[in-house]
Design a protein around this motif. Structure first.
Motif, PDB file in Angstrom:
ATOM      1  N   SER A  42       0.845  -1.195   0.000  1.00 22.04           N
ATOM      2  CA  SER A  42       0.000   0.000   0.000  1.00 22.04           C
ATOM      3  C   SER A  42       0.879   1.244   0.000  1.00 22.04           C
ATOM      4  CB  SER A  42      -0.992  -0.013   1.159  1.00 22.04           C
ATOM      5  OG  SER A  42      -0.304   0.114   2.366  1.00 22.04           O
ATOM      6  N   GLU A  43       2.043   1.172   0.660  1.00 20.01           N
ATOM      7  CA  GLU A  43       2.940   2.344   0.648  1.00 20.01           C
ATOM      8  C   GLU A  43       3.606   2.506  -0.719  1.00 20.01           C
ATOM      9  OE1 GLU A  43       5.468   1.680   4.020  1.00 20.01           O
ATOM     10  OE2 GLU A  43       3.832   2.196   5.411  1.00 20.01           O
ATOM     11  N   THR A  44       4.091   1.386  -1.275  1.00 21.97           N
ATOM     12  CA  THR A  44       4.799   1.466  -2.564  1.00 21.97           C
ATOM     13  C   THR A  44       3.882   2.025  -3.653  1.00 21.97           C
ATOM     14  OG1 THR A  44       5.931  -0.543  -1.907  1.00 21.97           O
ATOM     15  CG2 THR A  44       6.197   0.102  -4.200  1.00 21.97           C
ATOM     16  N   TYR A  45       2.634   1.536  -3.673  1.00 17.66           N
ATOM     17  CA  TYR A  45       1.764   1.920  -4.792  1.00 17.66           C
ATOM     18  C   TYR A  45       0.758   3.004  -4.427  1.00 17.66           C
ATOM     19  CZ  TYR A  45       3.906  -2.000  -7.115  1.00 17.66           C
ATOM     20  OH  TYR A  45       4.828  -2.832  -7.668  1.00 17.66           O
ATOM     21  N   ASN A  46       0.888   3.486  -3.192  1.00 20.57           N
ATOM     22  CA  ASN A  46       0.026   4.568  -2.749  1.00 20.57           C
ATOM     23  C   ASN A  46      -1.467   4.217  -2.896  1.00 20.57           C
ATOM     24  OD1 ASN A  46      -0.541   7.005  -1.717  1.00 20.57           O
ATOM     25  ND2 ASN A  46      -0.210   8.163  -3.641  1.00 20.57           N
ATOM     26  N   ILE A  47      -1.823   3.092  -2.324  1.00 21.38           N
ATOM     27  CA  ILE A  47      -3.213   2.616  -2.341  1.00 21.38           C
ATOM     28  C   ILE A  47      -3.578   2.199  -0.921  1.00 21.38           C
ATOM     29  CG2 ILE A  47      -3.372   1.781  -4.747  1.00 21.38           C
ATOM     30  CD1 ILE A  47      -2.442  -0.963  -3.656  1.00 21.38           C
ATOM     31  N   SER A  48      -4.848   1.905  -0.688  1.00 20.99           N
ATOM     32  CA  SER A  48      -5.230   1.516   0.674  1.00 20.99           C
ATOM     33  C   SER A  48      -4.820   0.067   0.942  1.00 20.99           C
ATOM     34  CB  SER A  48      -6.743   1.667   0.841  1.00 20.99           C
ATOM     35  OG  SER A  48      -7.382   0.654   0.098  1.00 20.99           O
ATOM     36  N   ARG A  49      -4.725  -0.273   2.210  1.00 17.62           N
ATOM     37  CA  ARG A  49      -4.371  -1.668   2.573  1.00 17.62           C
ATOM     38  C   ARG A  49      -5.466  -2.621   2.128  1.00 17.62           C
ATOM     39  NH1 ARG A  49      -1.315  -2.275   8.271  1.00 17.62           N
ATOM     40  NH2 ARG A  49      -1.713  -4.458   7.766  1.00 17.62           N
ATOM     41  N   MET A  50      -6.702  -2.125   2.179  1.00 17.07           N
ATOM     42  CA  MET A  50      -7.842  -2.945   1.729  1.00 17.07           C
ATOM     43  C   MET A  50      -7.669  -3.378   0.265  1.00 17.07           C
ATOM     44  SD  MET A  50     -10.970  -3.489   3.158  1.00 17.07           S
ATOM     45  CE  MET A  50     -12.185  -2.857   1.988  1.00 17.07           C
ATOM     46  N   THR A  51      -7.238  -2.415  -0.557  1.00 21.08           N
ATOM     47  CA  THR A  51      -7.036  -2.697  -1.986  1.00 21.08           C
ATOM     48  C   THR A  51      -5.921  -3.733  -2.166  1.00 21.08           C
ATOM     49  OG1 THR A  51      -7.709  -0.458  -2.475  1.00 21.08           O
ATOM     50  CG2 THR A  51      -6.540  -1.599  -4.220  1.00 21.08           C
ATOM     51  N   ALA A  52      -4.843  -3.531  -1.402  1.00 25.00           N
ATOM     52  CA  ALA A  52      -3.718  -4.478  -1.487  1.00 25.00           C
ATOM     53  C   ALA A  52      -4.185  -5.867  -1.055  1.00 25.00           C
ATOM     54  CB  ALA A  52      -2.566  -3.996  -0.608  1.00 25.00           C
ATOM     55  N   ARG A  53      -4.987  -5.892   0.022  1.00 23.63           N
ATOM     56  CA  ARG A  53      -5.461  -7.181   0.541  1.00 23.63           C
ATOM     57  C   ARG A  53      -6.341  -7.895  -0.482  1.00 23.63           C
ATOM     58  NH1 ARG A  53      -8.329  -6.287   5.752  1.00 23.63           N
ATOM     59  NH2 ARG A  53      -6.241  -5.534   6.195  1.00 23.63           N
ATOM     60  N   GLN A  54      -7.191  -7.125  -1.133  1.00 18.10           N
ATOM     61  CA  GLN A  54      -8.103  -7.717  -2.119  1.00 18.10           C
ATOM     62  C   GLN A  54      -7.312  -8.351  -3.270  1.00 18.10           C
ATOM     63  OE1 GLN A  54     -10.968  -4.936  -3.629  1.00 18.10           O
ATOM     64  NE2 GLN A  54     -12.192  -6.549  -4.600  1.00 18.10           N
ATOM     65  N   ALA A  55      -6.279  -7.644  -3.724  1.00 18.35           N
ATOM     66  CA  ALA A  55      -5.464  -8.175  -4.830  1.00 18.35           C
ATOM     67  C   ALA A  55      -4.740  -9.453  -4.401  1.00 18.35           C
ATOM     68  CB  ALA A  55      -4.451  -7.127  -5.279  1.00 18.35           C
ATOM     69  N   ILE A  56      -4.170  -9.432  -3.197  1.00 16.42           N
ATOM     70  CA  ILE A  56      -3.422 -10.612  -2.724  1.00 16.42           C
ATOM     71  C   ILE A  56      -4.382 -11.789  -2.539  1.00 16.42           C
ATOM     72  CG2 ILE A  56      -2.032 -11.572  -0.831  1.00 16.42           C
ATOM     73  CD1 ILE A  56      -0.888  -8.776  -0.392  1.00 16.42           C
ATOM     74  N   THR A  57      -5.544 -11.517  -1.941  1.00 21.68           N
ATOM     75  CA  THR A  57      -6.506 -12.598  -1.696  1.00 21.68           C
ATOM     76  C   THR A  57      -6.937 -13.247  -3.012  1.00 21.68           C
ATOM     77  OG1 THR A  57      -7.272 -11.488   0.258  1.00 21.68           O
ATOM     78  CG2 THR A  57      -8.737 -13.157  -0.624  1.00 21.68           C
ATOM     79  N   ASP A  58      -7.177 -12.424  -4.003  1.00 15.74           N
ATOM     80  CA  ASP A  58      -7.565 -12.977  -5.306  1.00 15.74           C
ATOM     81  C   ASP A  58      -6.464 -13.884  -5.851  1.00 15.74           C
ATOM     82  OD1 ASP A  58      -9.890 -11.587  -5.346  1.00 15.74           O
ATOM     83  OD2 ASP A  58      -9.596 -10.734  -7.345  1.00 15.74           O
ATOM     84  N   LEU A  59      -5.225 -13.434  -5.726  1.00 15.85           N
ATOM     85  CA  LEU A  59      -4.127 -14.215  -6.301  1.00 15.85           C
ATOM     86  C   LEU A  59      -3.845 -15.472  -5.467  1.00 15.85           C
ATOM     87  CD1 LEU A  59      -1.898 -11.279  -7.548  1.00 15.85           C
ATOM     88  CD2 LEU A  59      -3.279 -12.830  -8.930  1.00 15.85           C
ATOM     89  N   VAL A  60      -4.188 -15.419  -4.187  1.00 11.74           N
ATOM     90  CA  VAL A  60      -4.098 -16.641  -3.367  1.00 11.74           C
ATOM     91  C   VAL A  60      -5.175 -17.616  -3.851  1.00 11.74           C
ATOM     92  CG1 VAL A  60      -4.488 -17.590  -1.042  1.00 11.74           C
ATOM     93  CG2 VAL A  60      -3.060 -15.557  -1.331  1.00 11.74           C
ATOM     94  N   ASN A  61      -6.379 -17.097  -4.082  1.00 16.72           N
ATOM     95  CA  ASN A  61      -7.471 -17.955  -4.563  1.00 16.72           C
ATOM     96  C   ASN A  61      -7.166 -18.539  -5.930  1.00 16.72           C
ATOM     97  OD1 ASN A  61      -8.884 -17.528  -2.267  1.00 16.72           O
ATOM     98  ND2 ASN A  61     -10.260 -15.998  -3.129  1.00 16.72           N
ATOM     99  N   GLU A  62      -6.437 -17.798  -6.740  1.00 19.02           N
ATOM    100  CA  GLU A  62      -6.077 -18.313  -8.059  1.00 19.02           C
ATOM    101  C   GLU A  62      -4.885 -19.259  -7.998  1.00 19.02           C
ATOM    102  OE1 GLU A  62      -5.619 -15.087 -10.874  1.00 19.02           O
ATOM    103  OE2 GLU A  62      -7.530 -14.249 -10.250  1.00 19.02           O
ATOM    104  N   GLY A  63      -4.232 -19.323  -6.841  1.00 22.06           N
ATOM    105  CA  GLY A  63      -3.136 -20.283  -6.684  1.00 22.06           C
ATOM    106  C   GLY A  63      -1.767 -19.732  -7.025  1.00 22.06           C
ATOM    107  N   LEU A  64      -1.688 -18.440  -7.334  1.00 28.52           N
ATOM    108  CA  LEU A  64      -0.375 -17.861  -7.675  1.00 28.52           C
ATOM    109  C   LEU A  64       0.460 -17.667  -6.403  1.00 28.52           C
ATOM    110  CD1 LEU A  64       1.136 -16.764 -10.199  1.00 28.52           C
ATOM    111  CD2 LEU A  64       0.368 -14.493  -9.538  1.00 28.52           C
TER     112      LEU A  64
END
Ligand code: GLP
Length: 248
Positions: A42-64
């Motif tokens: 969230s600091e590197t890309y200047n976005i909220s932690r929620m947004t970062a969490r959503q992206a990571i969760t999706d990629l965990v669900n996709e198996g990456l």
């Protein structure tokens, strides 16, 4: 460094997913690497932690990625993950991982349906259906042999299609006006026989996953019955389970 565009119509979590995927596909991040935390992203890309969490969760669900309690999130090994939540085809699954899908057509012609296929496709045994047998590869590596039996009015036209360069699901939906809405799939363990081991280039007796899928159109008509053999060592099937009733 790629950035997140604030004025883009593409949601920020989606843009972040693409950035993270690229890190894996370019091997900047390798299997087993710890990825930055939600806070760091969230600091590197200047976005909220929620947004970062959503992206990571999706990629965990996709198996990456995979999570380890108390340790963080890591890049998964090179297994291909097929989600058991959404109906997707091989091309979509492989592209979602940033790999290049390809196909070698083993045979493609009209063929009489056997008893099991006929039952799944709700037709009479012996009725002619289009039988497509394909070797499916990701980044030139053989992953699966798929036999699809297709039944719909005019299915014999499929004989003219170029399945080495086109996805079956994409063709059905865009050229034939057949929306694929649902599927039922069974998965079983098995061992590679002689023919499979030669095609998949694995030793005879290697573990394989056998799947059988019946795919339905928007009108709940079965259009495809597919039997596939996946290399057991290269595939993970992922499913997300929810509990809706607790012991009381
Ligand atoms: C999966 C399914 C097959 C289906 C295929 C379509 O792998 N097991 O039943 O035919 O996807 O993939 P594509 O659209 O890449 O041809």
């Amino acid at each position: 460094m790629r950035t997140i565009y604030r004025n883009s119509p593409v949601p920020r979590y989606h843009q972040l997913k693409e950035i993270l995927r690229e890190k894996v596909s370019t091997e900047e991040w390798k299997p087993g690497d710890l990825i930055p935390s939600e806070r760091e992203l969230s600091e590197t890309y200047n976005i909220s932690r929620m947004t970062a969490r959503q992206a990571i969760t999706d990629l965990v669900n996709e198996g990456l990625f995979y999570r380890e309690q108390g340790r963080g999130t890591f890049v998964a090994d090179n297994r291909i993950t097929q989600q058991l939540l959404q109906l997707t085809g091989f091309t979509e699954d492989i592209q979602a991982r940033g790999q290049r899908p390809s196909t070698i057509v083993l045979s493609a012609a009209m063929h009489p349906a056997d008893a099991i296929a006929a039952q799944r496709l709700r037709i009479e045994p012996g009725q002619m259906v289009f039988r497509l047998r394909r070797l499916r590869l990701a980044d030139e590596e053989p992953l699966a042999i798929e036999e699809s039996l297709l039944n719909f009015k005019g299915c014999e036209a499929l004989a003219e299609e170029d399945f080495e360069n086109h996805s079956l699901y994409q063709l059905l939906e865009t050229q034939y006006g057949i929306p694929l809405m649902e599927a039922q799939q069974e998965i079983e363990a098995g061992l590679a026989g002689q023919a499979e081991s030669e095609t998949l280039r694995i030793p005879v007796g290697s573990p394989v996953l056998l799947t059988r899928r019946t795919t339905y159109t928007d009108r709940n008509r079965p259009v495809e019955y597919a039997r596939s053999v996946y290399c057991g060592a290269k595939y993970t099937f992922f499913t997300h389970l929810k509990r809706d009733r607790l012991f009381s």
